[in-house]
Design a protein around this motif. Structure first.
Motif, PDB file in Angstrom:
ATOM      1  N   VAL A 123       0.910  -1.343   0.133  1.00  0.00           N
ATOM      2  CA  VAL A 123      -0.024  -0.087  -0.071  1.00  0.00           C
ATOM      3  C   VAL A 123       0.807   1.199  -0.003  1.00  0.00           C
ATOM      4  O   VAL A 123       1.944   1.195   0.514  1.00  0.00           O
ATOM      5  N   ILE A 124       0.383   2.390  -0.360  1.00  0.00           N
ATOM      6  CA  ILE A 124       1.052   3.524  -0.809  1.00  0.00           C
ATOM      7  C   ILE A 124       0.752   4.687   0.189  1.00  0.00           C
ATOM      8  O   ILE A 124      -0.474   4.878   0.469  1.00  0.00           O
ATOM      9  N   GLY A 125       1.627   5.039   0.884  1.00  0.00           N
ATOM     10  CA  GLY A 125       1.409   6.379   1.830  1.00  0.00           C
ATOM     11  C   GLY A 125       0.865   6.004   3.197  1.00  0.00           C
ATOM     12  O   GLY A 125       0.639   6.824   3.955  1.00  0.00           O
ATOM     13  N   TRP A 126       0.758   4.728   3.551  1.00  0.00           N
ATOM     14  CA  TRP A 126       0.181   4.169   4.851  1.00  0.00           C
ATOM     15  C   TRP A 126       1.201   3.939   5.727  1.00  0.00           C
ATOM     16  O   TRP A 126       2.309   3.344   5.322  1.00  0.00           O
ATOM     17  N   ARG A 127       1.183   4.166   6.936  1.00  0.00           N
ATOM     18  CA  ARG A 127       2.094   3.870   7.941  1.00  0.00           C
ATOM     19  C   ARG A 127       1.269   2.966   9.049  1.00  0.00           C
ATOM     20  O   ARG A 127       0.277   3.178   9.293  1.00  0.00           O
ATOM     21  N   LEU A 128       2.238   2.187  10.047  1.00  0.00           N
ATOM     22  CA  LEU A 128       1.746   1.535  11.084  1.00  0.00           C
ATOM     23  C   LEU A 128       2.019   2.455  12.355  1.00  0.00           C
ATOM     24  O   LEU A 128       2.726   3.121  12.725  1.00  0.00           O
ATOM     25  N   LEU A 129       0.696   2.334  13.287  1.00  0.00           N
ATOM     26  CA  LEU A 129       0.595   2.824  14.286  1.00  0.00           C
ATOM     27  C   LEU A 129       0.316   1.944  15.412  1.00  0.00           C
ATOM     28  O   LEU A 129      -0.536   1.149  15.493  1.00  0.00           O
ATOM     29  N   GLU A 130       1.266   1.882  16.666  1.00  0.00           N
ATOM     30  CA  GLU A 130       1.154   0.998  17.660  1.00  0.00           C
ATOM     31  C   GLU A 130       0.642   1.641  18.844  1.00  0.00           C
ATOM     32  O   GLU A 130       1.249   2.495  19.414  1.00  0.00           O
ATOM     33  N   GLU A 131      -0.641   1.535  19.046  1.00  0.00           N
ATOM     34  CA  GLU A 131      -1.249   2.283  20.192  1.00  0.00           C
ATOM     35  C   GLU A 131      -1.924   0.980  21.176  1.00  0.00           C
ATOM     36  O   GLU A 131      -1.602  -0.287  21.074  1.00  0.00           O
ATOM     37  N   GLU A 132      -2.489   1.584  22.290  1.00  0.00           N
ATOM     38  CA  GLU A 132      -2.931   0.613  23.045  1.00  0.00           C
ATOM     39  C   GLU A 132      -3.948  -0.211  22.996  1.00  0.00           C
ATOM     40  O   GLU A 132      -4.213  -1.584  23.535  1.00  0.00           O
ATOM     41  N   ASP A 133      -5.038   0.252  22.130  1.00  0.00           N
ATOM     42  CA  ASP A 133      -6.120  -0.749  21.455  1.00  0.00           C
ATOM     43  C   ASP A 133      -5.385  -1.406  20.424  1.00  0.00           C
ATOM     44  O   ASP A 133      -6.415  -2.016  19.571  1.00  0.00           O
ATOM     45  N   GLY A 134      -4.246  -1.572  20.013  1.00  0.00           N
ATOM     46  CA  GLY A 134      -3.865  -2.451  18.913  1.00  0.00           C
ATOM     47  C   GLY A 134      -3.180  -1.588  17.732  1.00  0.00           C
ATOM     48  O   GLY A 134      -2.945  -0.450  17.766  1.00  0.00           O
ATOM     49  N   LEU A 135      -2.750  -2.411  16.696  1.00  0.00           N
ATOM     50  CA  LEU A 135      -2.143  -1.845  15.507  1.00  0.00           C
ATOM     51  C   LEU A 135      -3.175  -1.174  14.782  1.00  0.00           C
ATOM     52  O   LEU A 135      -4.145  -1.514  14.687  1.00  0.00           O
ATOM     53  N   LYS A 136      -2.666   0.132  14.019  1.00  0.00           N
ATOM     54  CA  LYS A 136      -3.597   0.653  13.092  1.00  0.00           C
ATOM     55  C   LYS A 136      -2.808   1.245  11.993  1.00  0.00           C
ATOM     56  O   LYS A 136      -1.396   1.034  11.883  1.00  0.00           O
ATOM     57  N   LEU A 137      -3.662   1.203  10.717  1.00  0.00           N
ATOM     58  CA  LEU A 137      -3.078   1.863   9.659  1.00  0.00           C
ATOM     59  C   LEU A 137      -3.564   3.483   9.325  1.00  0.00           C
ATOM     60  O   LEU A 137      -4.881   3.813   9.726  1.00  0.00           O
ATOM     61  N   GLN A 138      -2.648   4.169   9.228  1.00  0.00           N
ATOM     62  CA  GLN A 138      -2.996   5.801   8.884  1.00  0.00           C
ATOM     63  C   GLN A 138      -2.326   6.385   8.060  1.00  0.00           C
ATOM     64  O   GLN A 138      -1.143   6.087   7.291  1.00  0.00           O
ATOM     65  N   CYS A 139      -3.124   7.211   7.213  1.00  0.00           N
ATOM     66  CA  CYS A 139      -2.667   7.878   5.973  1.00  0.00           C
ATOM     67  C   CYS A 139      -3.045   9.357   5.990  1.00  0.00           C
ATOM     68  O   CYS A 139      -4.201   9.537   6.518  1.00  0.00           O
ATOM     69  N   LEU A 140      -2.189  10.401   5.568  1.00  0.00           N
ATOM     70  CA  LEU A 140      -2.569  11.690   5.765  1.00  0.00           C
ATOM     71  C   LEU A 140      -2.422  12.448   4.200  1.00  0.00           C
ATOM     72  O   LEU A 140      -1.628  11.528   3.348  1.00  0.00           O
ATOM     73  N   TRP A 141      -3.388  13.116   4.019  1.00  0.00           N
ATOM     74  CA  TRP A 141      -3.370  13.849   2.610  1.00  0.00           C
ATOM     75  C   TRP A 141      -3.258  15.503   2.881  1.00  0.00           C
ATOM     76  O   TRP A 141      -4.030  15.937   3.658  1.00  0.00           O
ATOM     77  N   LYS A 142      -2.345  15.999   2.142  1.00  0.00           N
ATOM     78  CA  LYS A 142      -2.066  17.440   2.246  1.00  0.00           C
ATOM     79  C   LYS A 142      -2.567  17.930   0.846  1.00  0.00           C
ATOM     80  O   LYS A 142      -2.524  17.636  -0.224  1.00  0.00           O
ATOM     81  N   LEU A 143      -4.081  18.654   0.980  1.00  0.00           N
ATOM     82  CA  LEU A 143      -4.614  19.101  -0.019  1.00  0.00           C
ATOM     83  C   LEU A 143      -4.650  20.660  -0.117  1.00  0.00           C
ATOM     84  O   LEU A 143      -3.992  21.231   0.351  1.00  0.00           O
ATOM     85  N   ARG A 144      -5.041  21.101  -1.215  1.00  0.00           N
ATOM     86  CA  ARG A 144      -5.207  22.441  -1.811  1.00  0.00           C
ATOM     87  C   ARG A 144      -5.805  23.285  -0.787  1.00  0.00           C
ATOM     88  O   ARG A 144      -5.408  24.393  -0.554  1.00  0.00           O
TER      89      ARG A 144
END
Length: 216
Positions: A123-144
């Motif tokens: 997958v493109i642009g996603w990163r892993l987050l290790e939080e207390e309630d488990g692993l998550k995928l996160q993605c950010l978009w900078k828009l106009r």
């Protein structure tokens, strides 16, 4: 044109005064020279017949009767009665974006961090987050601008609606969208999260991101 080579042989014989013996010596010498010329001429003719390539002619030829009887053509070209089947690609051969989301049992264990890191490469642009309630995928978009952020949220919703698995979307001022994916029922990540992330990656965003400045 055949080239004839001449070979000369010299023999050392004792001096013979008799004309008869001298005539026999000359006849033997001429016979050897004639045999040598005949042998070289035959070799030259055979080489010319083969052409410049000593391996012979690579052109087509008619099959020999023994080859026809052996049925060699069926072995090379295939039997006309052969059944041809078109195989459907299995689940693992399809890209993540082409796969369907299946239901996840609450008894299923969440994905390990090692497996998640391997799938993260797909997958493109996603990163892993290790939080207390488990692993998550996160993605950010900078828009106009903020309006483009609203449009992106709508596009993400349209893509994820058929899957039944929605990310948490945050429209943040002034021009950022944040998406987070995880399977809450198992307290971590599942294959479904990566499938949805891959589908979101296919959304067109080129008309929503800031325009690049072109310097003269």
């Amino acid at each position: 044109m055949a080239t004839t080579s001449h070979l000369s042989f010299s023999f050392v014989h004792p001096r013979i005064s008799s004309p008869r013996h001298h005539h026999h010596h000359l006849t033997q010498l001429f016979s050897i020279q004639a045999q040598s010329r005949l042998s070289l001429k035959t070799t030259t003719t055979r080489t010319e017949a083969m052409g410049s390539d000593l391996l012979g002619d690579f052109g087509g030829r008619d099959p020999f009767p023994a080859e026809v009887e052996s049925g060699f053509a069926d072995k090379v070209l295939g039997n006309v009665d052969t059944e041809h089947k078109i195989l459907i690609p299995n689940f693992s051969a399809l890209s993540l974006a082409q796969q369907d989301c299946s239901s996840v049992s609450p008894l299923q264990n969440p994905m390990s961090i090692d497996d998640a890191q391997k799938l993260l490469k797909k997958v493109i642009g996603w990163r892993l987050l290790e939080e207390e309630d488990g692993l998550k995928l996160q993605c950010l978009w900078k828009l106009r601008d903020f309006k483009c952020g609203v449009e992106l949220v709508n596009r993400i919703y349209r893509v994820t609606e058929p899957t039944g698995h929605f990310p948490n979307l945050h429209l943040e001022q002034p021009n950022q969208v944040r998406a987070e994916l995880w399977t809450s029922s198992i307290g971590g990540l599942s294959m479904k999260d990566f499938i949805v992330a891959a589908k979101i990656d296919e959304i067109k965003t080129s008309d929503l991101v800031p325009r690049k400045r072109i310097w003269a």
